[in-house]
Write a protein that holds these residues in place. Sequence first.
Motif, PDB file in Angstrom:
ATOM      1  N   ASP A  71       0.807  -1.220   0.000  1.00  0.00           N
ATOM      2  CA  ASP A  71       0.000   0.000   0.000  1.00  0.00           C
ATOM      3  C   ASP A  71       0.842   1.272   0.000  1.00  0.00           C
ATOM      4  O   ASP A  71       0.319   2.356   0.250  1.00  0.00           O
ATOM      5  N   ASN A  73       2.910   4.106  -2.057  1.00  0.00           N
ATOM      6  CA  ASN A  73       2.821   4.669  -3.400  1.00  0.00           C
ATOM      7  C   ASN A  73       3.940   5.683  -3.586  1.00  0.00           C
ATOM      8  O   ASN A  73       4.103   6.592  -2.767  1.00  0.00           O
ATOM      9  N   ARG A  75       5.639   8.388  -6.339  1.00  0.00           N
ATOM     10  CA  ARG A  75       5.452   9.167  -7.580  1.00  0.00           C
ATOM     11  C   ARG A  75       6.696  10.021  -7.788  1.00  0.00           C
ATOM     12  O   ARG A  75       7.038  10.846  -6.949  1.00  0.00           O
ATOM     13  N   ARG A  91       3.480   8.271  -0.380  1.00  0.00           N
ATOM     14  CA  ARG A  91       2.310   8.296   0.490  1.00  0.00           C
ATOM     15  C   ARG A  91       1.823   6.871   0.726  1.00  0.00           C
ATOM     16  O   ARG A  91       2.218   5.941   0.009  1.00  0.00           O
ATOM     17  N   MET A  92       0.951   6.706   1.736  1.00  0.00           N
ATOM     18  CA  MET A  92       0.337   5.420   2.045  1.00  0.00           C
ATOM     19  C   MET A  92      -1.105   5.444   1.565  1.00  0.00           C
ATOM     20  O   MET A  92      -1.878   6.321   1.939  1.00  0.00           O
ATOM     21  N   ASP A  93      -1.460   4.489   0.740  1.00  0.00           N
ATOM     22  CA  ASP A  93      -2.823   4.415   0.209  1.00  0.00           C
ATOM     23  C   ASP A  93      -3.830   4.221   1.346  1.00  0.00           C
ATOM     24  O   ASP A  93      -3.638   3.394   2.240  1.00  0.00           O
ATOM     25  N   GLY A  94      -4.930   4.987   1.264  1.00  0.00           N
ATOM     26  CA  GLY A  94      -5.985   4.883   2.256  1.00  0.00           C
ATOM     27  C   GLY A  94      -5.761   5.740   3.482  1.00  0.00           C
ATOM     28  O   GLY A  94      -6.697   5.927   4.269  1.00  0.00           O
ATOM     29  N   SER A  96      -3.903   8.900   3.256  1.00  0.00           N
ATOM     30  CA  SER A  96      -3.704  10.298   2.854  1.00  0.00           C
ATOM     31  C   SER A  96      -4.768  10.702   1.840  1.00  0.00           C
ATOM     32  O   SER A  96      -5.380   9.859   1.176  1.00  0.00           O
ATOM     33  N   ASP A  97      -4.956  11.998   1.722  1.00  0.00           N
ATOM     34  CA  ASP A  97      -5.944  12.562   0.805  1.00  0.00           C
ATOM     35  C   ASP A  97      -5.316  12.679  -0.579  1.00  0.00           C
ATOM     36  O   ASP A  97      -4.463  13.540  -0.827  1.00  0.00           O
ATOM     37  N   LYS A  98      -5.740  11.828  -1.518  1.00  0.00           N
ATOM     38  CA  LYS A  98      -5.150  11.823  -2.862  1.00  0.00           C
ATOM     39  C   LYS A  98      -5.444  13.126  -3.606  1.00  0.00           C
ATOM     40  O   LYS A  98      -4.591  13.630  -4.343  1.00  0.00           O
ATOM     41  N   ASN A 102      -2.557  15.629  -5.063  1.00  0.00           N
ATOM     42  CA  ASN A 102      -2.461  15.977  -6.485  1.00  0.00           C
ATOM     43  C   ASN A 102      -2.493  17.483  -6.712  1.00  0.00           C
ATOM     44  O   ASN A 102      -1.716  18.011  -7.513  1.00  0.00           O
TER      45      ASN A 102
END
Length: 544
Positions: A71, A73, A75, A91-94, A96-98, A102
């Motif tokens: 999990d 990610n 970039r 970041r860690m999926d689930g 943080s606010d994607k 962005n």
Amino acid sequence: MCSEKKLELLTNFLREAGSLAQFFKSRKGKQGSQTDSASNSKDKQDDVQTFTFNLETNIQLIKDTLGNPPDINVRKIEIDKEQNYTIAVIRMDGMSDKMEINSSVIEPLTKLTFEQLRKQLENPNSSNTLSKLISVNKLSCYTEVNKVVHSLLQGNAAILVNHSQEIYMAATRMLKVRSITEPTSQTVIRGPKDSFTEDLRTNTSLIRARITNKDLKLEMVNKGEVTHTDIELMYIKGIADESILSEVRRRLEKIKVDGILESSYVEEFIQDSRFSLFPTILSTERPDVVVSNLLEGRFAIFVYGTPYVLIGPAAFIQFFQSAEDYYQNQYMGTFIRILRFIAFFIALYAPGLYVAIMTHHHGLIPTTLLVSLAGQREGVPFPIIIEGLVMEIVFEVLREAGIRMPRAVGQTVSIVGALILGQAAVEAGFVSASTVIVVSLTAIANFTMPFFNVAIAARLLRFFILLLGSFIGLYGIMLGTFMILAHLCSIRSFGIPYFEPIAPFRLNEQKDVFVRLPIPYHFSRPSPANPEQKKRAGRKQNEK
């Protein structure tokens, strides 16, 4: 004579040699302990792992520390391919606010030029350039791997720059929590309908919305060697007693545990009497209850992940006070409060008194009633104490089954089970009808308690009183009562007597014990408050 002289000289030599050897031994041990302490401090310094100036190495350090989870990610953004200037956002999926990452992190970084990045790296105070580009609430800078990993696990985004040892953490935490709903265990007819949630910041905001005062203070500690749970201490400066707050801070600092999953973990560490059946710390899911206690000089402890807030110091009388007592008319509030005390005594003493009178004190029962009770027990094969114990245990099993069953059928199972089993047991002749009535009345009275933990104390002590009443009669019940009262008078909650203002008796605080006088007559705060802030605001106006 000469031999005696030689013997004396040899003895003195051996004594001096022994003391000299002991001196060198102690000196060697002292140097060894100093060497060990120095090596331990050196090991601690070596344990602090820092980042390098290579981007790929730093990314791998973070992945290895986390165990290369699926999990995570990463970039990458290339600023200048020839000069090998690259930025990575992790970041860690689930967590943080994607959308925020962005728009507030990745998009500004894609517009970063090579000259801006070069000045960023050359500038000693390098956080200025990124802070102008990245539009997040908080941007922190770390060089230690453990701090960056801990921040990542909290939902923040890590910004790594090639040729830089500093890692920037952007506050992009986003956790899915349930919305504010109506309280489930402390409901009221009139009054606020909101309750706490599992999110720490939502809970503290509910209090700050009600107390818009600069003296409302909040202190945070992080406990749990594995979970790293956030715990916050809230109080009103000037109203709360500083000596009590110092004791609370000391007890919070002494907590050593792997994880804190609920506020009860903290409660068991900081409460005074850990083996007492009576709770010495109040727990509530209602923000208005927390606010009223803060205004009385008490403190509140918020724990992340639980909707229940701890309040202390707590007194025994508080567990019979409901928030609705102060929202209704003072006569109705007083009547309901006295009703709760009567229900508490019924829940605690009804089975014991019934068994004691039926076993040892038949003369206290009117003749007509005694004949009726004797007729009901005709054909029952068990002693009355066995009847009482069996019915109490059966009802506890039904109540627990109703709680654990799905909500749609839980209440049906408990009610239907009690009716069918009670009626079938009476018809089969296993128990008498009067025993079923007493046990049912006891269970209903137990549900009138505003706080569940004091109802648990009554449920457990009920068996103690029942056994004493069956063996010694009313004398045993009196003995048990004296033991309970002695225990209540002996325990404390953060230095405050648990049974006050009844024992020690405080006349000026009796206006809110068994009766509830109108709010304008509550001139002073209770004893947990700061002695210099005993008088409430507006006392002179109220007296007029």
